[in-house]
Design an enzyme around this catalytic site. Sequence first.
Site, PDB file in Angstrom:
ATOM      1  N   LYS A  33       0.756  -1.004  -0.121  1.00 47.57           N
ATOM      2  CA  LYS A  33       0.118  -0.041   0.016  1.00 47.57           C
ATOM      3  C   LYS A  33       0.851   1.237   0.150  1.00 47.57           C
ATOM      4  CE  LYS A  33      -0.306  -0.287   5.049  1.00 47.57           C
ATOM      5  NZ  LYS A  33      -1.041  -0.685   6.030  1.00 47.57           N
ATOM      6  N   ARG A 128     -10.901   0.001  13.886  1.00 44.43           N
ATOM      7  CA  ARG A 128     -10.464   0.636  12.984  1.00 44.43           C
ATOM      8  C   ARG A 128     -11.422   0.173  11.732  1.00 44.43           C
ATOM      9  NH1 ARG A 128      -4.438   0.872  10.538  1.00 44.43           N
ATOM     10  NH2 ARG A 128      -5.031  -0.937   9.953  1.00 44.43           N
ATOM     11  N   TYR A 242      16.402  30.084   8.319  1.00 43.11           N
ATOM     12  CA  TYR A 242      15.278  31.051   8.821  1.00 43.11           C
ATOM     13  C   TYR A 242      15.300  31.194  10.435  1.00 43.11           C
ATOM     14  CZ  TYR A 242      12.891  30.710   4.252  1.00 43.11           C
ATOM     15  OH  TYR A 242      12.396  30.828   3.047  1.00 43.11           O
ATOM     16  N   MET A 290      11.982  24.392   2.955  1.00 43.45           N
ATOM     17  CA  MET A 290      11.196  23.648   2.098  1.00 43.45           C
ATOM     18  C   MET A 290      12.201  22.844   0.916  1.00 43.45           C
ATOM     19  SD  MET A 290       8.244  24.927  -0.625  1.00 43.45           S
ATOM     20  CE  MET A 290       7.411  25.838   0.524  1.00 43.45           C
TER      21      MET A 290
HETATM   22  C1  LIG Z   1      -0.390  -1.790   6.768  1.00 38.07           C
HETATM   23  C2  LIG Z   1      -1.068  -3.159   7.146  1.00 38.07           C
HETATM   24  C3  LIG Z   1      -0.197  -4.224   7.369  1.00 38.07           C
HETATM   25  C4  LIG Z   1       1.374  -4.100   7.280  1.00 38.07           C
HETATM   26  O1  LIG Z   1       1.721  -3.729   8.413  1.00 38.07           O
HETATM   27  P1  LIG Z   1       3.201  -3.684   8.925  1.00 38.07           P
HETATM   28  O2  LIG Z   1       3.362  -3.180  10.340  1.00 38.07           O
HETATM   29  O3  LIG Z   1       3.749  -2.693   7.822  1.00 38.07           O
HETATM   30  O4  LIG Z   1       3.886  -4.854   8.664  1.00 38.07           O
HETATM   31  C5  LIG Z   1      -0.785  -5.480   7.583  1.00 38.07           C
HETATM   32  N1  LIG Z   1      -2.417  -5.577   7.691  1.00 38.07           N
HETATM   33  C6  LIG Z   1      -3.272  -4.365   7.707  1.00 38.07           C
HETATM   34  C7  LIG Z   1      -4.311  -4.438   7.813  1.00 38.07           C
HETATM   35  C8  LIG Z   1      -2.453  -3.207   7.554  1.00 38.07           C
HETATM   36  O5  LIG Z   1      -3.188  -1.968   7.703  1.00 38.07           O
END
Ligand SMILES: *Cc1c(COP(=O)(O)O)cnc(C)c1O
Length: 344
Positions: A33, A128, A242, A290
Amino acid sequence: MATGKLTIDLDALISNWKALDSMTACETAAVVKADGYGLGADRVARALARAGARKFFVAVAEEGVALRQALGPGPEINVFSGHMSGDTDMISDMQLVPMLNSIDQMLRHVEALPGAPFGIQLDTGMNRLGMEAAEWGAVREIAASQNPTLVMSHLACADDPEHPMNPTQLRVFHEMTAGFDAPRSLAATGGILLGEDYHFELTRPGIGLYGGMPFVDATPVAALSIPVLQVRDVEEGETVGYSNTWMAERPSRVATIAAGYADGIIRAMGAEAWVHAGDTPCKIIGRISMDLIGVDITDLGEEPDHLDLLGRHQSVDTLADAAGTIGYEILTSMGARYGRRYKG
Ligand SMILES: *Cc1c(COP(=O)(O)O)cnc(C)c1O
């Protein structure tokens, strides 16, 4: 060229996947992802597929579309966010497998795409994503009749092996899946390290593949080298950057390097962060701008043409500590301006 160079070591990525795979007796998927945690989902996933990964996970269907184009037919592409309205054509055309999170998603999926594969995400306490016990109870029989590819849940505290939430979620996962005939998955990177009780039939590591904690034995995957644009002498009492937040306490040599918070180098890390010239650490000084950062190279004794922010001497987690964040955020913030080079 005034752009940072991000080198992504695909051999290291593969060796991390194989190392995590060898810790379990079950199948190991790969989570790609957020564009492969910022490192390029297409290249990352193709390398892992060559190494033997057959199942991939993305967050949203749009990522699944891009991933299917990179991987071609064959590998299974699972979508954590499930089947949202507007996703049907992508799921169907690109053969994506949604992890259904609610009764609404389940109805949408079986009505729009009868017979199309799906998995189920259960909530075991993180609150979640995923169906809660009551919802699951209501659709469990319908789900069973459709042969889901997977039943999964996610651990909230797996980065802390002593946390009581881990055994609690494990128990709830067992209760919710007892007698249900489908492969199960509970563990991401942290869960793999908790031991075989957490492995079930499939694990889903993400961060460990990319060299991040909690996989302490991971091989680093990302290296970031930033060109020096200019070097100047600064007299005692002069300031850099800055808001004059840094003042020279001695005659100093200051290098200005070509990256900044627009490249994902978190501004708040300034006071704590270092870059390296070969093996020598050099302090970042003043505010991170930046597109520019000041570095004290007084003790270096030479003028470097680049300085390393990520590499052998500084991991994504060290950098994350300096910014008060986690390696995940450092990786996924990595800027679009960097020149990317893949090794392996
Ligand atoms: C992001 C995610 C993972 C991978 O988690 P890591 O801690 O990066 O290994 C696995 N399952 C779900 C549901 C996630 O959101």
